[in-house]
Design an enzyme around this catalytic site. Structure first.
Site, short mmCIF file in Angstrom:
data_model
loop_
_atom_site.label_atom_id
_atom_site.label_comp_id
_atom_site.label_asym_id
_atom_site.label_seq_id
_atom_site.Cartn_x
_atom_site.Cartn_y
_atom_site.Cartn_z
N SER A 120 5.44 3.91 9.13
CA SER A 120 5.36 4.43 10.50
C SER A 120 5.51 3.28 11.48
CB SER A 120 4.02 5.12 10.73
OG SER A 120 3.84 5.42 12.10
N TYR A 143 -5.19 4.83 10.18
CA TYR A 143 -3.87 5.29 9.74
C TYR A 143 -2.91 4.12 9.57
CZ TYR A 143 0.72 7.59 10.06
OH TYR A 143 2.01 8.01 9.83
#
Length: 246
Positions: free
Chosen positions: A141, A154
Site C-alpha cells: 500500500s 496497518y
C-alpha cells in the site's frame, strides 16, 4: 494475447475488488486461477463464473491465510487441479484505521496475522512449491509512504510485506523466481469506500495527480506484466500504482 498460457496462479483475497480484477486479468492472459476467499463464497463463485464465461479456467477455494494449514490447502488445491503453481499473488488483507494509542493487542494481532503473517506463510510455502521461473507479486500500500494518522498498525503490516519482498527476491533468484510488490494508492473498492467517511474519501481523491481514486482495473495490468515473461528482469522492487498520490 495469452502470455500466461498453461500457467497456474493463486490469488489470495481474489473474490472482490483488486483481487477479483487480478484474477480476471491473469485468466484473460491464459492462466488457470485459484480464486481464494475467506467467507464470501458467492463473490468468489461470480469471479469464477466470469472467467469461465470468457473461456478461462478457475476454481474457488476457501482459505484463511492467517492459518498455516489453510495456506497449504491453497497450494494443494492448485496442484490437484492443474499441477505446480507458477504465480502467487498475495492480495488478501484487512484494514485497520485507529491510532496506535487506541489499538488493542487483539486488534494489532489480527491485522498482523492476516496482512503480514498471511504473506509470510504463503512465501514460505512458495519457497519449496512454486515452479522454477515462477512469479510472486505481493500487494502492499502506498500508505506506507504517506505518514497518515490512524494508519500506523496497518502500515506496519505493509512495511513488513515490502521488506519480505526484498529479502525473498534475493533468496529465490537462484530458482529464476521473481518477487515484487505492487503498492496501490487509495482505490475505489468496497473495502476502502465502506471504511472511510466522505470527507476522507475526497481528501484522498485530491492527492492524486489526476484528481481521482484508483480503480481495481488499474492494478490488474500491472500484476499481469510482472507475472509475465516481460517482467522477468524485475525483482525485489515495490512498484507504486497510485496516480501520483505518494
Amino acid at each position: 494475447m495469452h502470455k500466461l498460457e498453461n500457467k497456474v496462479a493463486i490469488v489470495t483475497g481474489g473474490s472482490r475488488g483488486i483481487g477479483a480484477n487480478i484474477c480476471t486479468s491473469l485468466a484473460a492472459a491464459g492462466a488457470k486461477v485459484v480464486v481464494n476467499y475467506t467467507s464470501n463464497h458467492q463473490a468468489a463463485a461470480e469471479v469464477v463464473a466470469k472467467i469461465e464465461s470468457d473461456g478461462g479456467a478457475a476454481i474457488a477455494v476457501q482459505a484463511d491465510v492467517s492459518q498455516v494449514e489453510d495456506v497449504r490447502k491453497l497450494f494443494d488445491a492448485a496442484e490437484q487441479q492443474w499441477g505446480p503453481v507458477d504465480i502467487l499473488v498475495n492480495n488478501a488483507g484487512i484494514v485497520h484505521y485507529k491510532t496506535i494509542e487506541e489499538t488493542s493487542d487483539e486488534e494489532f494481532d489480527r491485522v498482523m496475522q492476516v496482512n503480514a503473517y498471511g504473506v509470510f506463510y504463503a512465501l514460505r510455502e512458495a519457497a519449496t512449491r512454486l515452479a522454477e521461473g515462477g512469479r510472486v507479486i505481493n500487494i502492499s500500500s502506498s500508505a506506507v509512504r504517506m505518514m497518515l494518522p490512524t494508519y500506523g498498525p496497518y502500515c506496519a503490516t505493509k512495511g513488513a510485506v515490502e521488506q519480505m519482498t526484498r529479502s525473498f527476491a534475493k533468496e529465490m533468484g537462484k530458482r529464476g523466481i521473481t518477487v515484487n510488490a505492487v503498492s496501490p494508492g487509495p482505490t475505489e473498492t468496497d473495502l476502502f469506500m465502506d471504511n472511510n467517511d466522505q470527507d476522507k474519501i475526497e481528501r484522498m481523491r485530491s492527492l492524486s495527480a489526476f484528481g481521482r481514486l484508483g480503480k481495481s482495473e488499474d492494478m490488474g495490468p500491472v500484476v499481469l506484466f510482472l507475472a509475465s515473461d516481460d517482467g522477468g528482469w524485475i525483482t525485489g522492487q515495490v512498484l507504486p500504482v497510485n496516480g501520483g498520490t505518494a
